[in-house]
Design an enzyme around this catalytic site. Structure first.
Site, PDB file in Angstrom:
ATOM      1  N   HIS A 113     -12.682   9.672   2.773  1.00  6.46           N
ATOM      2  CA  HIS A 113     -13.032   8.941   1.404  1.00  6.46           C
ATOM      3  C   HIS A 113     -14.014   7.974   1.680  1.00  6.46           C
ATOM      4  O   HIS A 113     -13.987   7.181   2.592  1.00  6.46           O
ATOM      5  CB  HIS A 113     -11.829   8.308   1.077  1.00  6.46           C
TER       6      HIS A 113
ATOM      7  N   GLU B   7     -13.130  -8.980  -4.175  1.00  6.34           N
ATOM      8  CA  GLU B   7     -13.257  -7.698  -5.193  1.00  6.34           C
ATOM      9  C   GLU B   7     -12.230  -8.108  -6.555  1.00  6.34           C
ATOM     10  O   GLU B   7     -11.033  -8.215  -6.635  1.00  6.34           O
ATOM     11  CB  GLU B   7     -12.504  -6.506  -4.640  1.00  6.34           C
TER      12      GLU B   7
ATOM     13  N   HIS C 131      -6.928  -1.565   3.049  1.00  7.31           N
ATOM     14  CA  HIS C 131      -8.370  -2.280   3.644  1.00  7.31           C
ATOM     15  C   HIS C 131      -8.048  -3.633   3.681  1.00  7.31           C
ATOM     16  O   HIS C 131      -7.505  -4.217   2.594  1.00  7.31           O
ATOM     17  CB  HIS C 131      -9.490  -1.404   3.377  1.00  7.31           C
TER      18      HIS C 131
ATOM     19  N   HIS D  71      -5.125  -5.060   1.044  1.00 10.03           N
ATOM     20  CA  HIS D  71      -4.526  -4.394  -0.332  1.00 10.03           C
ATOM     21  C   HIS D  71      -4.778  -2.916  -0.093  1.00 10.03           C
ATOM     22  O   HIS D  71      -5.326  -2.343   0.813  1.00 10.03           O
ATOM     23  CB  HIS D  71      -5.342  -4.941  -1.535  1.00 10.03           C
TER      24      HIS D  71
ATOM     25  N   HIS E 100      -8.718  -9.080  -5.569  1.00 12.78           N
ATOM     26  CA  HIS E 100      -8.363  -9.039  -3.993  1.00 12.78           C
ATOM     27  C   HIS E 100      -9.363  -9.772  -3.139  1.00 12.78           C
ATOM     28  O   HIS E 100     -10.500  -9.452  -3.176  1.00 12.78           O
ATOM     29  CB  HIS E 100      -8.219  -7.490  -3.433  1.00 12.78           C
TER      30      HIS E 100
HETATM   31 FE   LIG Z   1     -10.718  -3.035  -2.233  1.00 14.28          FE
END
Ligand SMILES: [Fe+2]
Length: 453
Positions: free
Chosen positions: A306, A355, A349, A385, A379
């Site tokens: 990803h 964010e 991560h 998270h 976050h």
């Molecule tokens: Fe994130």
């Protein structure tokens, strides 16, 4: 007797050949447009006398000496110079419309947070009075950082105009439709589109279909720009031609009006006897625009793993440190998932950036429940998270056939600065107290047995 032109009529009457529905395509183009024939000087900016008795005025979006390629300004040919659109100022209070620094000692910004949609209240609200600041970051006085807002609009601004000297506004509608009457023309936006109103540009907002709710990223810093594509090449992600700037439209209205200015985080009003939206023609590269998010061409994993979510950056506002954005505007939209032997949702991560996400519509793959359209999550800097338990188990055990994530659109305002919750976000907005419980049931699977997965 004064002639009253609705700006929309002006667009209908004077649509420039080759434009699309009153808009001109391109990002950062050197546009030119006139609502009356011959209003725009040719070959020069400041003739001794302008056509129609107009006044020439430059609106600078960058310092005069900004390097070519970054330098932005627009020449306006208007009924009155802007000095006639301000008088003496009086401070006014918009208590829910906050600016950084806005750190409340009683609010804990450290935490993973999620909100249900902020409901429209019973009191009528305009684009200004309905602005609800959720987070602030950086410092408006030093022009770094940003604020995130939710807007709730139930009525139009009437004889009331606004500009922000502090910031540009990236407007992300989630429900309802708005019309921005700006000095440079008219922009209509609906969910799935965004609008960008540059710093210093006067506008008012009309409600076309309501109530309207959406999000605003208020950028105190350098302007949003298209990200470099690197090895992706010359195409995909957001393509310049899909950005649309309005053709010139103006109001010749002699009506008592109010102009409200946001300046260093404070609001000031001034009374004027006419509409300030009196630009009959303009040319330049400092312009408002809109963008249809459905034209964003996502690029992603086609074999395994990803990529970092930066692959979905629509616009980026630099901070002066290369690769470290003041703000990235990132879009998670419909796309195919085809990666083999891969955990396909966003991985767990912990990020140096902070964010703020919003859901425009649909289901987000890392959080199938609880992150609903109109809702938000935060976050913050260096807070871990990732997928909830069900998303993790589902993605870890699913049959990895090609799968279309359909009917889904979320966005992220990601900034290098920590985001501080406003008292409204902490105490009045519908905060989900149980959000962090979504990770509670994640199991320890490790017991040292080789080959166990
Ligand atoms: Fe994130």
């Amino acid at each position: 007797m004064n002639t009253q032109h609705t700006a929309r009529e002006m667009i209908q009457d004077t649509r420039t050949q080759g434009t699309h529905e009153g808009y001109m395509p391109g990002f950062g183009n050197d546009f030119e447009t006139e609502a009356l024939p011959g209003a725009l000087p040719q070959g020069m900016n400041s003739p001794q006398k302008c056509e129609y008795g107009l006044y020439a005025e430059q609106l600078s979006g960058t310092p005069f000496t900004a390097p070519r390629g970054q330098n932005e300004r627009t020449w306006c040919y208007r009924i009155r110079p802007s000095v006639k659109h301000t008088g003496r100022f009086a401070k006014i209070d918009l208590p829910y419309f906050r600016s950084a620094p806005d750190v409340d000692p009683d609010v804990i910004s450290l935490g993973q947070y999620r909100w249900d949609p902020v409901p429209v209240g019973e009191t009528p609200t305009t684009f200004l009075t309905g602005m609800r600041t959720m987070t602030t970051a950086g410092d408006v006085n030093t022009q770094v950082g940003m604020a995130t807002h939710v807007y709730l609009v139930t009525e139009s601004m009437v004889d009331e105009y606004f500009y922000s000297a502090d910031s540009e506004f990236l407007v992300v509608p989630q429900s309802g439709r708005l019309r921005f009457y700006t000095e440079l023309g008219i922009i209509d936006v609906a969910p799935r589109e965004v609008a960008l109103i540059p710093r210093g540009l006067v506008f008012r907002v009309e409600l076309l279909e309501g109530p309207a709710r959406g999000f605003v990223c208020e950028n105190y810093g350098q302007k949003f720009d298209l990200p470099g594509r690197g090895p992706i090449g010359a195409n995909c992600l957001a393509n310049p031609r899909d950005f649309k700037s309005p053709v010139a439209a103006f109001e010749d209205r002699e009506t008592p009006s109010t102009l409200i200015i946001k300046w260093c985080g404070q609001f000031h009003e001034t009374a004027i006897p006419h509409s300030p939206l009196d630009v009959v023609a303009w040319h330049g590269n400092y312009a408002a625009y809109k963008y249809d998010l459905a034209t964003f061409s996502p690029v992603g994993a086609i074999l395994f793993d990803h990529p970092d979510p930066s692959i979905f950056t629509v616009l980026t506002a630099p901070s002066g440190v290369e690769g470290t954005a003041n703000i990235d505007f990132v879009l998670f939209r419909e796309r195919w998932m085809v990666a083999e032997d891969t955990f396909r949702p966003p991985w767990y991560h912990k990020n140096i950036m902070s964010e703020l996400m919003g859901n425009i519509y649909g289901i987000y793959d890392a959080k199938p429940e609880g992150f609903v359209p109109g809702g938000m999550s935060l976050h913050n800097m260096m807070l871990p998270h990732g997928p909830d338990r069900d998303a993790f188990e589902g993605a870890s055990n699913s049959d990895l056939k090609p799968e279309k994530l359909d009917n889904t659109m979320q966005f992220m305002f990601e900034t290098r600065f920590p985001q501080h919750l406003t008292p409204f976000a902490a105490n009045e907005a519908p905060l989900q107290d149980n959000y962090i419980d979504c990770w509670d049931s994640i199991e320890k699977k490790f017991d040292g047995t080789p080959g166990r997965k």
